[in-house]
Design an enzyme around this catalytic site. Sequence first.
Site, short mmCIF file in Angstrom:
data_model
loop_
_atom_site.label_atom_id
_atom_site.label_comp_id
_atom_site.label_asym_id
_atom_site.label_seq_id
_atom_site.Cartn_x
_atom_site.Cartn_y
_atom_site.Cartn_z
N LYS A 173 0.86 -1.19 0.00
CA LYS A 173 0.00 0.00 0.00
C LYS A 173 0.90 1.24 0.00
CE LYS A 173 -1.74 3.00 2.58
NZ LYS A 173 -1.67 4.19 1.70
N GLY A 226 7.38 5.59 7.54
CA GLY A 226 6.52 6.76 7.58
C GLY A 226 6.77 7.53 8.86
N GLY A 231 3.56 5.08 13.01
CA GLY A 231 4.31 3.92 13.51
C GLY A 231 3.78 3.46 14.86
N GLU A 246 10.37 2.07 10.19
CA GLU A 246 11.43 3.03 9.82
C GLU A 246 10.77 4.40 9.84
OE1 GLU A 246 14.47 1.92 9.34
OE2 GLU A 246 13.90 -0.19 9.33
N CYS A 280 13.96 11.53 5.32
CA CYS A 280 14.02 11.16 6.73
C CYS A 280 15.40 11.47 7.29
CB CYS A 280 13.69 9.68 6.89
SG CYS A 280 14.66 8.65 5.80
N GLU A 377 10.26 17.18 13.78
CA GLU A 377 10.53 16.97 12.35
C GLU A 377 9.63 17.90 11.53
OE1 GLU A 377 9.27 13.31 10.35
OE2 GLU A 377 11.31 13.13 9.55
#
Length: 486
Positions: A173, A226, A231, A246, A280, A377
């Site tokens: 997906k 993501g 997560g 990740e 990332c 972030e």
Amino acid sequence: MRLYKLFIDGKWVSSSSRKTFVSKNPANLKPLGKFYLANKTDVDKAVIAAKKSLALWSETPAPKRGEILLKIAQLLKRDKEKLAKIMTQEMGKVLNESRGDVQEAIDVFEYMAGEGRRLFGNTTPSELKNKFCMTIRIPIGIVGIITPWNFPIAIPSWKLSAALICGNTCILKPSSDAPLCAVELIKILNEAGMPKGVVNLVTGSGNEAGTAIIKHKDIRAISFTGNVETGKFILKNAGIKKVGLELGGKNPIIVMDDADLDLAVDGIIWGGFGTTGQRCTAASRVIVHKKVKNKLERLLLKRIKRLRIGDGLNKKTDIGPLVNEKAVEKTEKYVNIGKKEGAKLLYGGEKTKMKGCFYKPTLFTNVKRNMRIAKEEIFGPFVSIIPVKNLNEAIEVANDVNYGLSSAIYTENISNAFKAIEKIEAGLTYVNSSTIGSEVHLPFGGVKETGNGTREGGIVSIDEFSEIKTVYFDYSNKLQKSQGIK
Ligand code: NAD
């Protein structure tokens, strides 16, 4: 507008939801195509197909599976230019970087094809006579793969190549910001001769299609890349599955007073503004020794002013658009937060006048380690300079965030470099090079809230996508007991 379908059991099919969404080019907001919003029924169908094909695929000798992976790499090579162009149109990064993304996919499929002739286990002595001990690798089963948009061909390829060589079947997906790239990748897998049902594609939302995957009882593993919040949701809701996460980063570049400043500036520009800051591993914090702060700022400003913003298809563009309007709003929000927190805006801090999701490269200085712009972030072209007095403080600041993905230090002093390698809490440390630049045969991943311990890339990703079986083979023809039991 063209409607792209789901790929289930080797066929392009409609979603039972009949609902669709549109993928747009962030450089000009023009639509690229319509995609189905898959629902739970579609995911169930994909799981049935993956289940049916599992025996055939897992019993195919791994070197034969590797032959198909190698073919995929060859087809990706053939279509590299076409795929790179689609990628730039769909998620905005400049064409050269899109080529790099496709190249990473080529590299990882080639690497994993070779793994088909290894998939090593171990042999080891037994504590008893006439007994043989070994470990072998077995597939996990059906793997759910959920991916972001920023490496829309490379990240699905890291995961698919490792999952497939280990004999698993997969449901992918992709992000709704890059579904076309996923469709193109699946077309290549199909052309390479992947048996039907082994890889299935469901496009759609995280809430519906994504959640249906993570909760499905027949899916044995989830591999996710993501943001941290997603997560955490996955860990809570996946039940007893093998979960690989990740997640995000807030990656520091430390610049010491003995650093080659021109080299450091190259690294900061590439790490902070490459992919419009949407990696990332983006270098969003520059932790600089106060003795060289002013000089570094001057050099950086000179370079930032020269960066050309525009459509990533244009050869002259250095910085493409952000992925969508929400990302522009998020960057803008953090500019306002930075100003309110008392940091000094040195450059940028505003949208451009161009149509599309463009934002000027933004540089803040006098940032304090506890400010939100130093901790959270942002995922945009946004770099914060944090002055420090020595290496110990630099490392403390580097570690003072919840993330731990990439890091870098610029120094000419070997002791500084090794101290940073040892003390920085991160999955990756670069010396005299930026925070970005991974190679597919080395492990990739992070510590703290960046992940849950898995690594992708290289041989270690085989651990994420296989189970270990321990085998005891007793050829003594009598009952032997371990631990010395008589
Ligand atoms: P995201 O978490 O919003 O989405 C990632 C994927 O998860 C998408 O396919 C999305 O549809 C799906 N999803 C969303 N909600 C879900 C749910 N409730 N259940 C199941 N699936 C769901 O992330 P994004 O915005 O696409 O990507 C950016 C983030 O990815 C950044 O935080 C970045 O740092 C991180 N990232 C990490 C790495 C790494 O290797 N560590 C690499 C690239 C990107």
